[in-house]
Design a protein around this motif. Structure first.
Motif, PDB file in Angstrom:
ATOM      1  N   ALA A  19       0.807  -1.226   0.000  1.00 24.94           N
ATOM      2  CA  ALA A  19       0.000   0.000   0.000  1.00 24.94           C
ATOM      3  C   ALA A  19       0.839   1.276   0.000  1.00 24.94           C
ATOM      4  N   ARG A  22       0.138   3.708  -2.610  1.00 30.20           N
ATOM      5  CA  ARG A  22      -1.305   3.950  -2.721  1.00 30.20           C
ATOM      6  C   ARG A  22      -1.998   3.059  -3.741  1.00 30.20           C
ATOM      7  N   VAL A  58      -5.012  -2.068   6.410  1.00 31.35           N
ATOM      8  CA  VAL A  58      -5.271  -0.880   5.588  1.00 31.35           C
ATOM      9  C   VAL A  58      -5.985   0.181   6.424  1.00 31.35           C
ATOM     10  N   ASP A  59      -6.945  -0.243   7.237  1.00 28.60           N
ATOM     11  CA  ASP A  59      -7.642   0.697   8.120  1.00 28.60           C
ATOM     12  C   ASP A  59      -6.665   1.370   9.085  1.00 28.60           C
ATOM     13  N   LEU A  61      -3.532   1.885   8.527  1.00 29.68           N
ATOM     14  CA  LEU A  61      -2.757   2.834   7.725  1.00 29.68           C
ATOM     15  C   LEU A  61      -3.545   4.106   7.446  1.00 29.68           C
ATOM     16  N   ASN A  62      -4.834   3.952   7.227  1.00 24.60           N
ATOM     17  CA  ASN A  62      -5.689   5.108   6.938  1.00 24.60           C
ATOM     18  C   ASN A  62      -6.096   5.866   8.196  1.00 24.60           C
ATOM     19  N   GLY A  63      -5.826   5.278   9.338  1.00 26.78           N
ATOM     20  CA  GLY A  63      -6.193   5.912  10.603  1.00 26.78           C
ATOM     21  C   GLY A  63      -5.180   6.955  11.028  1.00 26.78           C
ATOM     22  N   ASP A  64      -5.148   7.215  12.310  1.00 27.34           N
ATOM     23  CA  ASP A  64      -4.282   8.272  12.813  1.00 27.34           C
ATOM     24  C   ASP A  64      -2.916   7.782  13.281  1.00 27.34           C
ATOM     25  N   LYS A  66       0.886   6.642  12.944  1.00 26.21           N
ATOM     26  CA  LYS A  66       2.005   6.899  12.046  1.00 26.21           C
ATOM     27  C   LYS A  66       2.679   5.576  11.705  1.00 26.21           C
TER      28      LYS A  66
END
Length: 136
Positions: A19, A22, A58-59, A61-64, A66
């Motif tokens: 990922a 992207r 993935v979630d 990674l998309n969260g807050d 780092k």
């Protein structure tokens, strides 16, 4: 995926590299599935959990969180003796689609440092991955 276990930590190393640019290609996803199906380290893993475990990563990674925090979580769960294995799995996924982006290279570097994989070992792993996934 608040809590990782051995298998989800290994899956996370593969997913974060895939990922990184992207775009998780079909080839990378296929490679992750093949690794989970065939390698002994996943022998007692329920393969049916793979889609949910990958999506949870993935979630994450998309969260807050780092990236360095995610890598620290991965490291905390993995036994030291398989740090190199985790790095090798990530390398295999990174090269599996025949293209290595700058983002994937940077992610591999972060994993290498986060998992304390020394330069010589990393070079050998990277070369092995490149050779296994070479295309004519």
């Amino acid at each position: 995926m608040a809590t990782l276990n051995l298998h989800t930590a290994l899956i996370s190393t593969m997913v974060i590299v895939s990922a990184a640019d992207r775009e998780m290609t079909d080839r990378e996803l296929f490679t992750i599935g093949e690794i989970v199906r065939t390698l002994p380290v996943f022998a007692d893993y329920e393969e049916d959990h793979l889609p949910d475990d990958a999506a949870a990563c993935v979630d994450m990674l998309n969260g807050d969180q780092k990236l360095d925090e995610i890598i620290r979580k991965i490291r905390a769960v993995l036994p030291k003796k398989i740090y190199d294995t985790a790095y090798a799995l990530a390398c295999d996924v990174a090269v599996s689609d025949g293209q290595l982006s700058q983002e994937e290279l940077r992610m591999l570097e972060m994993l290498r440092h986060g998992l304390d994989v020394d330069r010589l070992t990393a070079a050998a792993i990277e070369r092995g991955s490149a050779v296994r996934y070479a295309r004519l």
